[in-house]
Motif scaffolding. Structure first.
Motif, PDB file in Angstrom:
ATOM      1  N   SER A 193       7.329 -31.351 -23.345  1.00 53.73           N
ATOM      2  CA  SER A 193       6.301 -30.998 -24.321  1.00 53.73           C
ATOM      3  C   SER A 193       6.621 -29.680 -25.022  1.00 53.73           C
ATOM      4  N   VAL A 194       6.980 -28.665 -24.259  1.00 47.62           N
ATOM      5  CA  VAL A 194       7.276 -27.356 -24.846  1.00 47.62           C
ATOM      6  C   VAL A 194       8.535 -27.428 -25.704  1.00 47.62           C
ATOM      7  N   MET A 195       9.577 -28.074 -25.200  1.00 49.85           N
ATOM      8  CA  MET A 195      10.816 -28.158 -25.973  1.00 49.85           C
ATOM      9  C   MET A 195      10.643 -29.033 -27.209  1.00 49.85           C
ATOM     10  N   ARG A 196       9.748 -30.016 -27.118  1.00 45.49           N
ATOM     11  CA  ARG A 196       9.448 -30.840 -28.294  1.00 45.49           C
ATOM     12  C   ARG A 196       8.868 -29.954 -29.397  1.00 45.49           C
ATOM     13  N   GLN A 197       7.985 -29.050 -29.018  1.00 44.60           N
ATOM     14  CA  GLN A 197       7.402 -28.136 -29.999  1.00 44.60           C
ATOM     15  C   GLN A 197       8.453 -27.207 -30.577  1.00 44.60           C
ATOM     16  N   VAL A 198       9.354 -26.709 -29.749  1.00 53.17           N
ATOM     17  CA  VAL A 198      10.400 -25.794 -30.207  1.00 53.17           C
ATOM     18  C   VAL A 198      11.389 -26.518 -31.122  1.00 53.17           C
ATOM     19  N   LEU A 199      11.830 -27.700 -30.723  1.00 60.22           N
ATOM     20  CA  LEU A 199      12.896 -28.390 -31.452  1.00 60.22           C
ATOM     21  C   LEU A 199      12.422 -29.024 -32.752  1.00 60.22           C
ATOM     22  N   TYR A 200      11.175 -29.503 -32.774  1.00 57.71           N
ATOM     23  CA  TYR A 200      10.714 -30.232 -33.947  1.00 57.71           C
ATOM     24  C   TYR A 200       9.811 -29.414 -34.858  1.00 57.71           C
ATOM     25  N   ALA A 201       9.620 -28.146 -34.537  1.00 55.26           N
ATOM     26  CA  ALA A 201       8.991 -27.250 -35.509  1.00 55.26           C
ATOM     27  C   ALA A 201       9.920 -27.123 -36.707  1.00 55.26           C
ATOM     28  N   LEU A 202       9.362 -27.104 -37.898  1.00 52.15           N
ATOM     29  CA  LEU A 202      10.178 -27.083 -39.106  1.00 52.15           C
ATOM     30  C   LEU A 202      10.691 -25.693 -39.448  1.00 52.15           C
ATOM     31  N   ASP A 203      10.183 -24.693 -38.749  1.00 51.11           N
ATOM     32  CA  ASP A 203      10.657 -23.322 -38.893  1.00 51.11           C
ATOM     33  C   ASP A 203      10.407 -22.648 -37.546  1.00 51.11           C
ATOM     34  N   PRO A 204      11.385 -21.981 -36.946  1.00 49.78           N
ATOM     35  CA  PRO A 204      11.190 -21.406 -35.609  1.00 49.78           C
ATOM     36  C   PRO A 204      10.052 -20.391 -35.590  1.00 49.78           C
ATOM     37  N   LEU A 205       9.293 -20.393 -34.500  1.00 53.52           N
ATOM     38  CA  LEU A 205       8.161 -19.490 -34.338  1.00 53.52           C
ATOM     39  C   LEU A 205       8.320 -18.670 -33.064  1.00 53.52           C
ATOM     40  N   PRO A 206       7.799 -17.437 -33.051  1.00 55.74           N
ATOM     41  CA  PRO A 206       7.816 -16.645 -31.812  1.00 55.74           C
ATOM     42  C   PRO A 206       6.819 -17.204 -30.801  1.00 55.74           C
ATOM     43  N   ILE A 207       6.920 -16.744 -29.565  1.00 58.33           N
ATOM     44  CA  ILE A 207       6.106 -17.282 -28.475  1.00 58.33           C
ATOM     45  C   ILE A 207       4.611 -17.183 -28.771  1.00 58.33           C
ATOM     46  N   HIS A 208       4.156 -16.042 -29.292  1.00 62.77           N
ATOM     47  CA  HIS A 208       2.727 -15.881 -29.584  1.00 62.77           C
ATOM     48  C   HIS A 208       2.245 -16.978 -30.533  1.00 62.77           C
ATOM     49  N   SER A 209       3.025 -17.284 -31.551  1.00 57.30           N
ATOM     50  CA  SER A 209       2.620 -18.293 -32.529  1.00 57.30           C
ATOM     51  C   SER A 209       2.701 -19.698 -31.949  1.00 57.30           C
ATOM     52  N   LEU A 210       3.688 -19.952 -31.106  1.00 62.82           N
ATOM     53  CA  LEU A 210       3.756 -21.254 -30.432  1.00 62.82           C
ATOM     54  C   LEU A 210       2.485 -21.490 -29.619  1.00 62.82           C
ATOM     55  N   ASN A 211       2.031 -20.471 -28.916  1.00 65.29           N
ATOM     56  CA  ASN A 211       0.808 -20.602 -28.125  1.00 65.29           C
ATOM     57  C   ASN A 211      -0.425 -20.774 -29.009  1.00 65.29           C
ATOM     58  N   ALA A 212      -0.475 -20.033 -30.112  1.00 65.24           N
ATOM     59  CA  ALA A 212      -1.628 -20.121 -31.014  1.00 65.24           C
ATOM     60  C   ALA A 212      -1.794 -21.535 -31.545  1.00 65.24           C
ATOM     61  N   MET A 213      -0.698 -22.207 -31.846  1.00 62.98           N
ATOM     62  CA  MET A 213      -0.770 -23.573 -32.344  1.00 62.98           C
ATOM     63  C   MET A 213      -0.991 -24.561 -31.200  1.00 62.98           C
ATOM     64  N   ARG A 214      -0.447 -24.263 -30.056  1.00 62.48           N
ATOM     65  CA  ARG A 214      -0.526 -25.191 -28.928  1.00 62.48           C
ATOM     66  C   ARG A 214      -1.960 -25.387 -28.444  1.00 62.48           C
ATOM     67  N   ARG A 215      -2.804 -24.415 -28.662  1.00 62.26           N
ATOM     68  CA  ARG A 215      -4.193 -24.513 -28.198  1.00 62.26           C
ATOM     69  C   ARG A 215      -4.929 -25.683 -28.851  1.00 62.26           C
ATOM     70  N   SER A 216      -4.399 -26.183 -29.976  1.00 59.87           N
ATOM     71  CA  SER A 216      -5.033 -27.314 -30.662  1.00 59.87           C
ATOM     72  C   SER A 216      -4.374 -28.644 -30.326  1.00 59.87           C
ATOM     73  N   PHE A 217      -3.376 -28.651 -29.441  1.00 60.64           N
ATOM     74  CA  PHE A 217      -2.736 -29.900 -29.043  1.00 60.64           C
ATOM     75  C   PHE A 217      -3.716 -30.749 -28.232  1.00 60.64           C
ATOM     76  N   SER A 218      -3.522 -32.049 -28.263  1.00 56.88           N
ATOM     77  CA  SER A 218      -4.427 -32.960 -27.572  1.00 56.88           C
ATOM     78  C   SER A 218      -4.126 -33.028 -26.078  1.00 56.88           C
ATOM     79  N   GLY A 219      -5.162 -33.361 -25.292  1.00 57.31           N
ATOM     80  CA  GLY A 219      -4.992 -33.605 -23.865  1.00 57.31           C
ATOM     81  C   GLY A 219      -4.501 -32.397 -23.099  1.00 57.31           C
TER      82      GLY A 219
END
Length: 812
Positions: A494-520
């Motif tokens: 799940s985490v690597m999917r977010q890292v690899l398929y993001a269209l522009d790399p994001l820092p850890i803080h931003s990855l977490n900010a977006m992840r809070r809206s992921f389902s389940g």
């Protein structure tokens, strides 16, 4: 022109300042440096200078600062200091000052040479060390370079005295030319990275070969050096090392590095414009040429025609440069294979294969790539391209270099001696990336095990049949990091999917900010649960301020091919739905009116002091990402009712308007039209959401008509675009009532949107025939300029290269 003369008081004060600066520079004769200090003190007193001349004076000021800050100069470059000192004394003579305005061309040439001298002086100790590494004769190399500088400055000062290059076109009105190139696309963060250079003492042979090619004075010398090799061979380290040393010598024109994880940014479209702006930053003579080019044809700023960009932004300006060429200019283009697919690379390869040989003889392009078939087919056996494969570098020297690298990285590890270092180097099979991972694996031993035991595990590990050495190493490292329990593997994917398929790399803080809206369950934990252990493979783990991305492109390839990665395979399951939903939530919660707190609407965005800082402060990386890419993820996601509801809430609220504001500040307003079209297509045929489609279509027309205005001055989204929209506009009607204090159009306001949506610019002569494609998405035009051109009917941009071959006007 009026010139403030140098009074005795100013001169004495300047000398006092110079004496203070000299106290720390005891190894240098103050006679050489005093004119620099005096110049630096009084240059701002020189009034009423033509803008080009002012730019040259600014360059000379920067050069004097560079030299004054260098405390450890040795005797070998005193002759150069003497010549620079003589040049500054010459410029400060009253007769010279009186001619600065009309002699701006020669002054610019003098400033350019002095800039290169200053860079050479300030980085001389590093340069000497590099020459020693390559086995060069320091005395010979230094003497040759200084002789070139001295000769160039002597010639230019004599020209100034003889007034051979007097610019007779300067008139009494003193028009102040717009020298801004901000309108040209620029790929930030794609340049030199000094952390990626080769370890001292390694790759001496290939580095020496490349520098001998750079310094070759033969006019017939190939303009392009194409270095190719398989993944992990160290191509990028070589490219960054060459770029750094060229920069130290004042020779670096541009360094542009493609990256697989930045493909969504379409860096290939920014390659030529970025190189052009870098060249203009290095050589102040180029800036007015480029500024004039785009001032006379502003559509050039937005063209995606790579060949036209090359001709107008690079080839023509550098070919028109006046004055002596002191040294060769180096451009580095790294990892071309990571710039997209075969179709994406086609135009760029065509430029290198057919046009690079037309550059002036003092220009050099170092190009690196993997040996992909399309690249091989285009670049092999081209007269102006020198092709070298890292596979041909002697195994002995490569193993020697890897041995040096491993020895340095493991020098503090107990139980690791020269014998162990030799075994690692031999097992590497010449792959620097494998050796780097091996060192990380051994160094990352935890409680209850030793570095020597990790070494034994590494050496005893046998490669599975069919696996490459790198794949085997990735598996070994991941097996050590990831506990093979279902929960752990699920979170890893799940985490690597977010890292690899993001269209522009994001820092850890931003990855977490977006992840809070992921389902389940995916939204219930933070990315650190996996990423904290991934430092050997990803950037941004130790330093949380930088984006998280694979350290090497081969790791991305490994994870996204199931037969190579097995249990660690990363698919696209629901990732686009999650990222689209997360982006919509981020925009809903973060977008607001006047997000960057702009104080006035009276100036263009490009003229606002510190705008980039305001944008960085107020628009977080994840908000920027969401504004630019939400619709791209939406387009790739299967229809989902929950996601559709998130979308409806966004389109019904104020955030739709604030989104356009943010895009204007991010210089990405062009993304709005594509996003709205993609959203319309995603909702087509969905019965419960048909009421949204008229809003989307009207917003598209709003963007088409006002995008350029929003891009130029974002506040006018509210002050001009809304009130001047036609009365039938659904979009404008919704928001105008919320801004009652903006100007109102008393009479003459259009009822409907104009039928003319775009002005297509590109032909040099009259257009003789136009036709639409059957699906209405393309326009084709034939012209008296002997070309046929294709256009995107939705955006008005030119598609692909013009069709050339006709020798007379084309009428149908």
């Amino acid at each position: 022109m009026s010139v403030t003369l140098l009074s005795t008081k100013i001169a004495v004060g300047a000398v006092d300042n110079a004496n203070t600066a000299m106290s720390d520079l005891c190894t240098i004769d103050a006679t050489y440096l005093a004119p620099l200090s005096i110049f630096y003190t009084v240059v701002n007193s020189i009034a009423n200078i033509h803008p080009y001349a002012q730019m040259a004076l600014s360059a000379l000021t920067s050069a004097s600062q560079l030299i004054l800050s260098q405390a450890n100069l040795d005797a070998s470059i005193r002759a150069l200091l003497s010549k620079v000192s003589e040049t500054y004394q010459f410029i400060m003579e009253e007769d010279t000052l009186s001619q600065l305005d009309v002699m701006k061309d020669t002054l610019a040439q003098i400033a350019q040479v002095v800039q290169e001298c200053a860079q050479f002086i300030s980085k001389y100790s590093e340069t000497k060390n590099f020459w020693v590494r390559l086995g060069k004769n320091i005395f010979s190399e230094t003497s040759t370079r200084i002789r070139c500088y001295n000769s160039a400055l002597d010639g230019l000062m004599q020209r100034f005295r003889d007034k051979e290059l007097r610019d007779i076109q300067v008139n009494v009105h003193r028009m102040r030319e717009d020298l801004s190139l901000e309108g040209m696309s620029y790929a930030g963060g794609a340049g030199l990275n000094t952390m990626k250079t080769c370890l001292d003492g390694t790759r001496a042979e290939i580095l020496s070969e490349i520098f001998d090619w750079i310094n070759d004075t033969d006019p017939a010398c190939p303009r392009v050096f194409w270095l190719h090799g398989q993944a992990g061979k160290g191509k990028s380290s070589i490219a960054h090392t060459i770029a750094l040393q060229a920069q130290n010598l004042g020779m670096l024109g541009s360094c542009f590095c493609f990256s697989h994880v930045r493909q969504a940014e379409e860096l290939h479209k920014k390659l030529i414009t970025t190189i052009a702006r870098d060249l203009a930053d290095r050589d102040l003579r180029l800036k007015p040429l480029l500024a004039e080019m785009i001032a006379n044809n502003r559509s050039l700023r937005d063209t995606e025609d790579i060949m036209q960009q090359w001709q107008k932004f690079i080839l023509e300006p550098v070919s028109n440069l006046k004055g002596p060429a002191v040294g060769n200019v180096v451009m580095v283009v790294d990892a071309l294979d990571e710039g997209g697919g075969t179709a994406t690379r086609e135009e760029i390869l065509s430029v290198f294969a057919t046009q690079a040989g037309k550059l002036p003889p003092n220009f050099r392009i170092l190009l690196t790539s993997r040996p992909l078939q399309d690249i091989m087919d285009t670049l092999q056996n081209v007269g102006h391209i020198r092709a070298t494969s890292l596979e041909d570098v002697s195994v002995t020297s490569t193993i020697r270099d890897i041995r040096l690298y491993v020895s340095e990285k493991l020098k503090r590890q107990k139980g690791i001696h020269q014998e162990e270092v030799n075994k690692i180097a031999e097992k590497s099979d010449g792959l620097f990336e494998w050796a780097r991972l091996a060192c990380e694996y051994i160094r990352s031993h935890g409680a209850g095990e030793t570095a020597r035991e990790r070494f034994d595990d590494l050496i005893a590990h046998t490669t599975e049949e069919g696996r490459t050495l790198l794949d085997d190493m990735y598996n070994l490292v991941l097996e050590d990091i990831i506990i093979t329990k279902q929960r752990t593997l699920s979170r890893f994917r799940s985490v690597m999917r977010q890292v690899l398929y993001a269209l522009d790399p994001l820092p850890i803080h931003s990855l977490n900010a977006m992840r809070r809206s992921f389902s389940g369950q995916e939204g219930s934990y933070q990315v650190e649960v996996i990423l904290d252990y991934m430092a050997p493979l990803l950037s941004g783990i130790i330093d949380h301020s930088i984006p998280v991305r694979p350290l090497h492109a081969s790791f991305y390839d490994f994870l996204t091919e199931k037969k190579r990665s097995g249990q660690f395979f990363i698919d696209k399951c629901d990732i686009h739905k999650n990222l689209a939903s997360a982006s919509l939530h981020v925009m809903q919660s973060s977008l607001r009116f006047n997000i960057c707190e702009l104080e006035t609407s009276y100036v263009r965005n490009s003229a606002i002091d510190g705008l980039a800082t305001k944008v960085e402060k107020n628009i977080s990386p994840h908000l920027s990402y969401s504004c630019r890419f939400w619709a791209t993820h939406l387009r790739e996601a299967e229809f989902d009712s929950r996601l559709a509801q998130d979308l409806k809430e966004f389109l019904d609220g104020d955030q739709l308007l604030f989104w356009l504001e943010a895009l204007g500040l991010l210089k990405s307003i062009g993304e709005a039209y594509r996003a709205l079209i993609a959203t319309t297509a995603w909702l087509e045929g969905k019965e419960d959401y048909q009421d949204i489609l008229p809003v989307l279509r009207d917003t598209c027309k709003f963007v088409c008509n006002f995008a350029s205005l929003i891009n130029e001055s974002t506040p006018h989204l509210y002050l001009s675009a809304l009130p001047f929209s036609p009365t039938s506009s659904i979009f404008a009607a919704r928001f105008l009532a919320r801004f009652p204090n903006v100007a109102q159009v008393a009479t003459g306001r259009h009822q409907n949107w104009p039928s003319s949506q775009h002005v297509l610019r590109g032909h040099d002569l009259s257009v003789e025939s136009v036709a639409f494609s059957p699906d209405g998405k393309r326009v084709v035009s034939a012209s008296s300029d002997d070309t046929i051109r294709f256009w995107d009917a939705e955006t008005g941009t030119q598609v692909g290269k013009p069709l050339r071959g006709h020798t007379k006007p084309v009428f149908a």
